[in-house]
Write an enzyme that holds these catalytic residues in place. Structure first.
Site, PDB file in Angstrom:
ATOM      1  N   ASN A   1     -16.782 -11.734  25.434  1.00 45.84           N
ATOM      2  CA  ASN A   1     -15.314 -11.503  25.509  1.00 45.84           C
ATOM      3  C   ASN A   1     -15.125 -10.820  26.713  1.00 45.84           C
ATOM      4  O   ASN A   1     -15.484  -9.686  26.809  1.00 45.84           O
ATOM      5  CB  ASN A   1     -15.031 -10.717  24.211  1.00 45.84           C
ATOM      6  CG  ASN A   1     -13.600 -10.198  24.070  1.00 45.84           C
ATOM      7  OD1 ASN A   1     -12.791 -10.697  24.707  1.00 45.84           O
ATOM      8  ND2 ASN A   1     -13.321  -9.089  23.443  1.00 45.84           N
ATOM      9  N   GLY A   2     -14.143 -11.464  27.675  1.00 46.81           N
ATOM     10  CA  GLY A   2     -13.749 -10.932  28.750  1.00 46.81           C
ATOM     11  C   GLY A   2     -13.844 -11.490  29.967  1.00 46.81           C
ATOM     12  O   GLY A   2     -13.672 -12.766  29.918  1.00 46.81           O
ATOM     13  N   GLU A   3     -13.695 -11.024  31.258  1.00 48.35           N
ATOM     14  CA  GLU A   3     -13.942 -11.757  32.454  1.00 48.35           C
ATOM     15  C   GLU A   3     -14.728 -10.974  33.442  1.00 48.35           C
ATOM     16  O   GLU A   3     -14.661  -9.573  33.570  1.00 48.35           O
ATOM     17  CB  GLU A   3     -12.454 -11.650  33.004  1.00 48.35           C
ATOM     18  CG  GLU A   3     -11.375 -12.099  32.248  1.00 48.35           C
ATOM     19  CD  GLU A   3     -11.463 -13.786  32.119  1.00 48.35           C
ATOM     20  OE1 GLU A   3     -12.390 -14.381  32.756  1.00 48.35           O
ATOM     21  OE2 GLU A   3     -10.798 -14.483  31.179  1.00 48.35           O
TER      22      GLU A   3
ATOM     23  N   LEU B   1     -10.367 -18.229  23.595  1.00 48.10           N
ATOM     24  CA  LEU B   1      -9.160 -18.410  24.337  1.00 48.10           C
ATOM     25  C   LEU B   1      -9.307 -18.939  25.768  1.00 48.10           C
ATOM     26  O   LEU B   1     -10.082 -18.162  26.464  1.00 48.10           O
ATOM     27  CB  LEU B   1      -8.153 -17.308  24.244  1.00 48.10           C
ATOM     28  CG  LEU B   1      -6.724 -17.291  24.965  1.00 48.10           C
ATOM     29  CD1 LEU B   1      -5.792 -18.083  24.417  1.00 48.10           C
ATOM     30  CD2 LEU B   1      -6.361 -15.924  25.053  1.00 48.10           C
TER      31      LEU B   1
ATOM     32  N   CYS C   1     -11.205 -13.686  24.091  1.00 52.19           N
ATOM     33  CA  CYS C   1     -11.801 -14.337  23.157  1.00 52.19           C
ATOM     34  C   CYS C   1     -12.379 -13.091  22.171  1.00 52.19           C
ATOM     35  O   CYS C   1     -12.058 -12.209  21.954  1.00 52.19           O
ATOM     36  CB  CYS C   1     -13.172 -14.716  23.664  1.00 52.19           C
ATOM     37  SG  CYS C   1     -13.242 -16.118  24.798  1.00 52.19           S
TER      38      CYS C   1
ATOM     39  N   ASP D   1     -17.677 -17.977  34.218  1.00 50.73           N
ATOM     40  CA  ASP D   1     -18.247 -16.692  34.378  1.00 50.73           C
ATOM     41  C   ASP D   1     -19.304 -16.236  33.541  1.00 50.73           C
ATOM     42  O   ASP D   1     -20.164 -15.543  33.412  1.00 50.73           O
ATOM     43  CB  ASP D   1     -17.088 -15.680  34.598  1.00 50.73           C
ATOM     44  CG  ASP D   1     -16.295 -15.630  33.428  1.00 50.73           C
ATOM     45  OD1 ASP D   1     -16.077 -16.499  32.540  1.00 50.73           O
ATOM     46  OD2 ASP D   1     -15.514 -14.586  33.063  1.00 50.73           O
TER      47      ASP D   1
ATOM     48  N   ILE E   1      10.317  -5.196  28.353  1.00 52.57           N
ATOM     49  CA  ILE E   1      11.115  -4.756  27.212  1.00 52.57           C
ATOM     50  C   ILE E   1      12.129  -3.671  27.436  1.00 52.57           C
ATOM     51  O   ILE E   1      12.023  -2.732  28.438  1.00 52.57           O
ATOM     52  CB  ILE E   1      10.082  -3.972  26.151  1.00 52.57           C
ATOM     53  CG1 ILE E   1       9.184  -4.937  25.573  1.00 52.57           C
ATOM     54  CG2 ILE E   1      10.656  -3.283  25.081  1.00 52.57           C
ATOM     55  CD1 ILE E   1       9.717  -5.952  24.475  1.00 52.57           C
TER      56      ILE E   1
ATOM     57  N   SER F   1      -1.232  -5.757  33.987  1.00 50.07           N
ATOM     58  CA  SER F   1      -0.696  -4.498  33.435  1.00 50.07           C
ATOM     59  C   SER F   1      -1.006  -3.616  34.323  1.00 50.07           C
ATOM     60  O   SER F   1      -1.835  -3.597  35.295  1.00 50.07           O
ATOM     61  CB  SER F   1      -1.131  -4.179  31.966  1.00 50.07           C
ATOM     62  OG  SER F   1      -2.106  -3.362  31.989  1.00 50.07           O
ATOM     63  N   GLY F   2      -0.237  -2.519  34.383  1.00 52.21           N
ATOM     64  CA  GLY F   2      -0.539  -1.391  35.088  1.00 52.21           C
ATOM     65  C   GLY F   2      -1.124  -0.190  34.376  1.00 52.21           C
ATOM     66  O   GLY F   2      -1.157   0.860  35.003  1.00 52.21           O
TER      67      GLY F   2
END
Length: 630
Positions: A74-76, A50, A2, A99, A291, A363-364
């Site tokens: 904004n986040g989780e 989002l 968001c 959440d 990619i 992601s890593g």
């Protein structure tokens, strides 16, 4: 994911809804699914959504049951189920399954200390109408961004991105000269500065409280990573097993989603480890995206494919060619301030292809900071060992003189170019590490800038960015210090900024389980010899995944996620570079010594020296100035 924004008129002046809406609309890419507003007694909050969790009832702002506390977020928060159960035990009543609602009730229960309870990535603004207090907070590692500033003595504003703040009529676009110095040193603007004098970034692991009675509050740190207090000899096998268990739990917590979820897969050890655990935890085949590059020395697509085949993922690949330069003009609008990490181009393309298939991607990122994976970490440790063998005055004299008399040998093999090594050995530990992270040395920047600009800096030097964090660094050895400084500077201001902006430009949420703060706290306590052993970086991480990943994936030399920048600037970008040097925006800025720019460009194009990172930074700065002046 968001976008959030807000205005606090501490004088009580009513909020102009048109301004608040314009600030929100500037963030539509961060939240294309919905928008929401709260206006109350000189306070306005805006949210772009989002939708990820509780798609039907997750509209923000979200309130407590009495409507006296509201939040834009904004986040989780990954542990929200556990927190919700605890809060319900205290008598709090919930009306959604989000959440986000946990935040308002946690504030009611614990006040400022609520942030200590949250496990996740977040930037949020909370309004408590009873105390007329605005509370801002940012997650521990800086995964999510938050800009703020006093736009006038009575007007405080904040937003997820600078483009939102620029919509406020009181915004002034005065450039911060120290931020320019920082940018041409590191290739990004480290917090707490932004490129604008009027605006700051809330640092990671900080919160800020603003009220009508106390408008002069300063950010407060609420967390830090404590490095390497464990000195006992540890069993490698048992630590490796525990590492897998802890990372599996972190990955599992990051898989909560009501929308399609996948992962980035570069073929390196970090992203491959995350994908391996996702495959174990998921009944369905994970979706992975990569990619590839037309230039073989930068291409790791075959290694990503090997992991994808091993775990039977649904794998998608896009190739980035040297001619794929259409993003250059967009970068300034994506980042809002100058940003010179050229891997932003492939990262954007990776996010673009990933968003075609999923809304959330793991992601890593964070593996290098946790496990000493960068080449600079090894070099810093080795240099510091050598420094410790001799008195400071003798070392400075010896290596300082060697650096002065040793020829530059710019075109010689790397093992013969010892001048830079001698220079850094003459410096103290922090300045040496800072130089290793710079895209342009202090000597080059001295040639780059005009005399008048250097006088505006009033002696400020970008090394202070590292010194500020090193003063109270909770570390015990040189390797831990290098990790800590990267965790405080390079990680949030470069790596995470790049991923946030490029993913949000594609309305994609990216999660980073290797930066789960509980996992970071555990890895920080591991002794350095388990992270870098016998020249092997990320030793314990690689050992832990030997049964899940091939030796090729684990032990081949690190390539990184980069583009053939030096060649691009001598080839398809050559004319654009030459035009940039003579750009009216560059010339009229009065920042740059034009003769030096010409010389750097000629040396690079002719192959005498590699000024690629500096010249790319100049091009990105020119793009920023064009957008800034438009």
């Amino acid at each position: 994911m968001c976008g959030i924004a807000g205005i606090f008129n501490i004088s009580g002046m009513p909020i102009d809804q048109r301004i608040l809406c314009a600030m929100s609309d500037a963030l539509v890419h961060r939240g294309p699914d919905d928008s929401g507003y709260h206006i109350d007694n000189g306070l306005g909050l805006a949210h772009r959504r989002l939708a990820i969790i509780d798609l039907a009832a997750g509209k923000q702002p979200i309130y407590n049951e009495f409507g006296t506390v509201c939040v834009v977020f904004n986040g989780e928060i990954y542990n929200f189920h556990k927190l919700r159960a605890e809060l319900e035990g205290y008598g709090h009543r919930f009306s959604t399954s989000t959440d986000t609602e946990v935040i308002v009730h946690s504030w009611e229960q614990w006040g400022d200390e609520c942030v200590q309870r949250f496990r996740g990535m977040f930037a949020f603004a909370l309004w408590d109408s009873k105390s007329e207090t605005l509370f801002l907070a940012r997650d521990r590692l800086g995964i999510k961004p938050l800009y703020y500033g006093w736009l006038s003595p009575d007007v405080f504003a904040f937003a997820s991105e600078l483009k939102s703040l620029r919509k406020h009529p009181h915004f002034r676009s005065d450039i911060s000269w120290p931020a320019v110095e920082d940018y041409f040193a590191y290739g990004f603007v480290p917090d707490p500065h932004s490129i604008y004098s009027q605006v700051r970034k809330l640092p990671p692991a900080h919160h800020l409280r603003i009220s009508k009675s106390r408008a002069d509050s300063q950010p407060v740190k609420y967390w830090d990573a404590q490095f390497g207090t464990c000195s006992a000899e540890l069993n490698v096998a048992s630590i490796a097993e525990e590492l897998v268990d802890r990372l599996r739990e972190a990955v599992s917590s990051h898989l909560v989603s009501d929308v399609p979820l996948g992962a980035f897969l570069s073929g390196g050890v970090d992203s491959s480890a995350v994908v391996a655990l996702m495959a174990e935890l998921h009944d369905a085949k994970p979706t992975t995206c990569s990619i590839s590059f037309g230039t073989p020395e930068f291409n790791e697509a075959q290694y990503a494919e090997e992991v994808a085949n091993r775990y039977k993922t649904i794998h998608h690949v896009r190739q980035v060619e040297p001619e794929d330069l259409s993003l250059l003009d967009r970068l300034a609008s994506i980042f809002d301030e100058p940003f010179a990490d050229s891997s932003a181009i492939p990262t954007f393309r990776l996010c673009e292809i990933t968003r075609q298939w999923v809304t959330v991607a793991l992601s890593g990122d964070g593996g290098d900071e946790n496990f000493a994976g960068y080449r600079d970490h090894r070099l810093h440790r080795n240099k510091q060992r050598l420094r410790a063998l001799m008195p400071k005055s003798f070392r400075r004299a010896l290596f300082g003189n060697l650096a002065r008399i040793y020829p530059p040998l710019y075109q010689a093999p790397s093992y013969l170019r010892a001048r830079t090594t001698f220079q850094t050995l003459a410096l103290d530990e922090v300045e040496s590490f800072a130089r290793g992270r710079m895209i342009a040395s202090p000597e080059v920047r001295s040639q780059l800038f005009t005399t008048s600009f250097k006088s505006e800096l009033q002696g400020y030097d970008a090394t202070e960015v590292m010194r500020r964090h090193a003063i109270d660094a909770p570390v015990r050895d040189p390797l831990s210090l290098a990790q800590y400084l990267d965790m405080k500077v390079y990680l949030p201001s470069d790596i995470l900024t790049k991923v946030d902006r490029t993913s949000m430009a594609n309305s994609l949420e990216v999660r980073v389980p290797l930066l789960d703060h509980e996992f970071v706290e555990w890895t920080a306590q591991l002794p350095s010899h388990l992270k870098l052993r016998n020249g092997v970086p990320k030793f314990i991480l690689k050992k832990a995944f030997e049964s899940r990943l091939s030796n090729t994936t684990l032990y081949r030399p690190k390539k990184g996620f980069s583009i053939p920048l030096a060649n691009w600037l001598r080839g398809p970008l050559k004319q654009r570079l030459l035009d940039c040097v003579d750009s009216p925006h560059i010339l009229e800025s009065r920042i740059f010594n034009h003769g030096s720019l010409k010389r750097f460009t000629t040396e690079h194009i002719n192959g005498y020296r590699d000024h690629g990172p500096l010249l790319w930074a100049l091009m990105m700065f020119d793009g920023f100035l064009r957008a800034h002046n438009s």
